[in-house]
Design a protein around this motif. Structure first.
Motif, PDB file in Angstrom:
ATOM      1  N   GLN A  93      -8.466  14.797 -11.270  1.00 12.36           N
ATOM      2  CA  GLN A  93      -7.100  14.347 -10.773  1.00 12.36           C
ATOM      3  C   GLN A  93      -7.092  13.002 -10.724  1.00 12.36           C
ATOM      4  OE1 GLN A  93      -4.712  16.458 -10.273  1.00 12.36           O
ATOM      5  NE2 GLN A  93      -3.208  15.122  -9.355  1.00 12.36           N
ATOM      6  N   SER A  94      -8.054  12.233 -10.028  1.00  8.88           N
ATOM      7  CA  SER A  94      -7.897  10.773  -9.743  1.00  8.88           C
ATOM      8  C   SER A  94      -8.198   9.865 -11.231  1.00  8.88           C
ATOM      9  CB  SER A  94      -8.970  10.267  -8.675  1.00  8.88           C
ATOM     10  OG  SER A  94      -9.089   8.780  -8.641  1.00  8.88           O
ATOM     11  N   GLU A  95      -9.060  10.456 -12.035  1.00  9.71           N
ATOM     12  CA  GLU A  95      -9.144   9.723 -13.153  1.00  9.71           C
ATOM     13  C   GLU A  95      -7.896   9.819 -14.034  1.00  9.71           C
ATOM     14  OE1 GLU A  95     -13.888  10.144 -14.012  1.00  9.71           O
ATOM     15  OE2 GLU A  95     -12.717  11.787 -14.465  1.00  9.71           O
ATOM     16  N   LEU A  96      -7.175  11.068 -14.082  1.00  8.36           N
ATOM     17  CA  LEU A  96      -5.970  11.222 -14.885  1.00  8.36           C
ATOM     18  C   LEU A  96      -4.993  10.571 -14.432  1.00  8.36           C
ATOM     19  CD1 LEU A  96      -4.784  12.983 -17.309  1.00  8.36           C
ATOM     20  CD2 LEU A  96      -4.583  14.779 -15.476  1.00  8.36           C
ATOM     21  N   ARG A  97      -4.846  10.410 -13.090  1.00 12.67           N
ATOM     22  CA  ARG A  97      -3.804   9.590 -12.578  1.00 12.67           C
ATOM     23  C   ARG A  97      -3.989   8.265 -12.802  1.00 12.67           C
ATOM     24  NH1 ARG A  97      -4.170  10.931  -7.282  1.00 12.67           N
ATOM     25  NH2 ARG A  97      -6.046   9.296  -6.820  1.00 12.67           N
ATOM     26  N   ASP A  98      -5.134   7.666 -12.802  1.00  7.23           N
ATOM     27  CA  ASP A  98      -5.541   6.309 -13.267  1.00  7.23           C
ATOM     28  C   ASP A  98      -4.961   5.938 -14.726  1.00  7.23           C
ATOM     29  OD1 ASP A  98      -6.068   5.722 -10.615  1.00  7.23           O
ATOM     30  OD2 ASP A  98      -8.265   5.942 -11.127  1.00  7.23           O
ATOM     31  N   GLN A  99      -5.501   7.052 -15.521  1.00  9.92           N
ATOM     32  CA  GLN A  99      -5.191   6.808 -17.037  1.00  9.92           C
ATOM     33  C   GLN A  99      -3.884   6.669 -17.117  1.00  9.92           C
ATOM     34  OE1 GLN A  99      -7.314   6.131 -19.648  1.00  9.92           O
ATOM     35  NE2 GLN A  99      -8.754   6.096 -18.016  1.00  9.92           N
ATOM     36  N   LEU A 100      -2.862   7.753 -16.545  1.00  4.75           N
ATOM     37  CA  LEU A 100      -1.554   7.647 -16.674  1.00  4.75           C
ATOM     38  C   LEU A 100      -0.882   6.332 -16.171  1.00  4.75           C
ATOM     39  CD1 LEU A 100      -0.667  11.323 -15.504  1.00  4.75           C
ATOM     40  CD2 LEU A 100      -0.189  10.359 -17.900  1.00  4.75           C
ATOM     41  N   LEU A 101      -1.368   5.779 -15.039  1.00  3.83           N
ATOM     42  CA  LEU A 101      -0.870   4.505 -14.520  1.00  3.83           C
ATOM     43  C   LEU A 101      -1.098   3.370 -15.612  1.00  3.83           C
ATOM     44  CD1 LEU A 101       0.406   3.122 -11.995  1.00  3.83           C
ATOM     45  CD2 LEU A 101      -1.621   3.043 -11.041  1.00  3.83           C
TER      46      LEU A 101
ATOM     47  N   GLU B  25       0.682  -1.137   0.132  1.00  2.00           N
ATOM     48  CA  GLU B  25       0.072  -0.010   0.065  1.00  2.00           C
ATOM     49  C   GLU B  25       1.023   1.297   0.015  1.00  2.00           C
ATOM     50  OE1 GLU B  25      -3.058   2.044   2.837  1.00  2.00           O
ATOM     51  OE2 GLU B  25      -3.573  -0.008   2.541  1.00  2.00           O
ATOM     52  N   SER B  26       2.048   1.188   0.634  1.00  2.00           N
ATOM     53  CA  SER B  26       2.895   2.457   0.820  1.00  2.00           C
ATOM     54  C   SER B  26       3.508   2.690  -0.644  1.00  2.00           C
ATOM     55  CB  SER B  26       3.946   2.155   1.840  1.00  2.00           C
ATOM     56  OG  SER B  26       4.790   1.375   1.484  1.00  2.00           O
ATOM     57  N   GLN B  27       3.781   1.623  -1.212  1.00  2.00           N
ATOM     58  CA  GLN B  27       4.316   1.820  -2.650  1.00  2.00           C
ATOM     59  C   GLN B  27       3.059   2.268  -3.739  1.00  2.00           C
ATOM     60  OE1 GLN B  27       5.650  -2.172  -3.492  1.00  2.00           O
ATOM     61  NE2 GLN B  27       7.703  -1.842  -2.936  1.00  2.00           N
ATOM     62  N   THR B  28       2.087   2.157  -3.484  1.00  2.00           N
ATOM     63  CA  THR B  28       0.745   2.620  -4.433  1.00  2.00           C
ATOM     64  C   THR B  28       0.839   4.084  -4.037  1.00  2.00           C
ATOM     65  OG1 THR B  28      -0.221   0.454  -4.430  1.00  2.00           O
ATOM     66  CG2 THR B  28      -1.582   2.511  -4.824  1.00  2.00           C
ATOM     67  N   LYS B  29       0.961   4.498  -2.615  1.00  2.00           N
ATOM     68  CA  LYS B  29       0.609   5.775  -2.458  1.00  2.00           C
ATOM     69  C   LYS B  29       1.858   6.620  -2.719  1.00  2.00           C
ATOM     70  CE  LYS B  29      -1.746   5.809   1.953  1.00  2.00           C
ATOM     71  NZ  LYS B  29      -1.880   6.068   3.521  1.00  2.00           N
ATOM     72  N   GLU B  30       3.022   6.014  -2.876  1.00  2.00           N
ATOM     73  CA  GLU B  30       4.233   6.875  -3.342  1.00  2.00           C
ATOM     74  C   GLU B  30       4.115   7.092  -4.690  1.00  2.00           C
ATOM     75  OE1 GLU B  30       9.092   6.223  -3.565  1.00  2.00           O
ATOM     76  OE2 GLU B  30       7.863   4.888  -2.302  1.00  2.00           O
ATOM     77  N   LEU B  31       3.934   5.968  -5.517  1.00  2.00           N
ATOM     78  CA  LEU B  31       3.445   6.037  -7.056  1.00  2.00           C
ATOM     79  C   LEU B  31       2.505   7.207  -7.341  1.00  2.00           C
ATOM     80  CD1 LEU B  31       4.120   5.232  -9.871  1.00  2.00           C
ATOM     81  CD2 LEU B  31       2.662   3.244  -9.533  1.00  2.00           C
ATOM     82  N   ASN B  32       1.230   7.123  -6.603  1.00  2.00           N
ATOM     83  CA  ASN B  32       0.316   8.255  -6.886  1.00  2.00           C
ATOM     84  C   ASN B  32       0.522   9.617  -6.409  1.00  2.00           C
ATOM     85  OD1 ASN B  32      -1.587   6.211  -7.571  1.00  2.00           O
ATOM     86  ND2 ASN B  32      -2.513   5.972  -5.655  1.00  2.00           N
TER      87      ASN B  32
END
Length: 138
Positions: A48-56, A1-8
């Motif tokens: 913001q959340s959708e943009l981040r998800d698309q980039l990921l 979970e911490s890696q996900t937070k870091e990537l986000n």
């Protein structure tokens, strides 16, 4: 979970840098296209959340696709020694055992290698490997 937070967090920082103009990226970049995209029905852009998800999604999908493609290409070359030898000969003739990075003009001269790569993509297209088919109705 911490890696996900870091990537986000890293993706949020990149998005923020593009939004506030401190980093505009290259002209026609993926992030610029996504930030400018609008739904044709609603006119709404990505939040913001959708943009981040698309980039990921592009980051992960692109990495997996490239990995699969290189694996299949190298396996195919290794399975055909005559192809491998022709590629080696072409590389040696163009680069003459030079240790510097290739130029664009030199890369254009790699006709056999380019053709072999295109055939490999056609034969082992990694984007078609994950197709699922329903075999029966429930």
């Amino acid at each position: 979970e911490s890696q996900t937070k870091e990537l986000n967090g890293m993706l949020d920082d990149i998005i923020a840098a593009v939004r506030n103009g401190t980093n505009t990226g290259s002209k026609g970049s993926l992030i610029g296209a996504l930030m400018g995209a609008k739904c044709p029905l609603t006119g709404r852009g990505f939040d913001q959340s959708e943009l981040r998800d698309q980039l990921l999604t592009f980051l992960v999908a692109g990495h997996k696709t490239t990995t699969l493609l290189l694996t299949w290409a190298l396996n195919s070359i290794a399975s055909h020694p005559e192809v491998e030898q022709k590629m080696i000969d072409e590389l040696r003739s163009v680069f003459e055992d030079n240790e510097r990075p290739p130029t664009a003009d030199e890369l254009k001269k790699l006709r056999y290698t380019r053709c072999s790569n295109r055939c490999g993509v056609a034969i082992a297209d990694p984007t078609s490997r994950g197709i699922r088919v329903i075999s029966q109705n429930n």
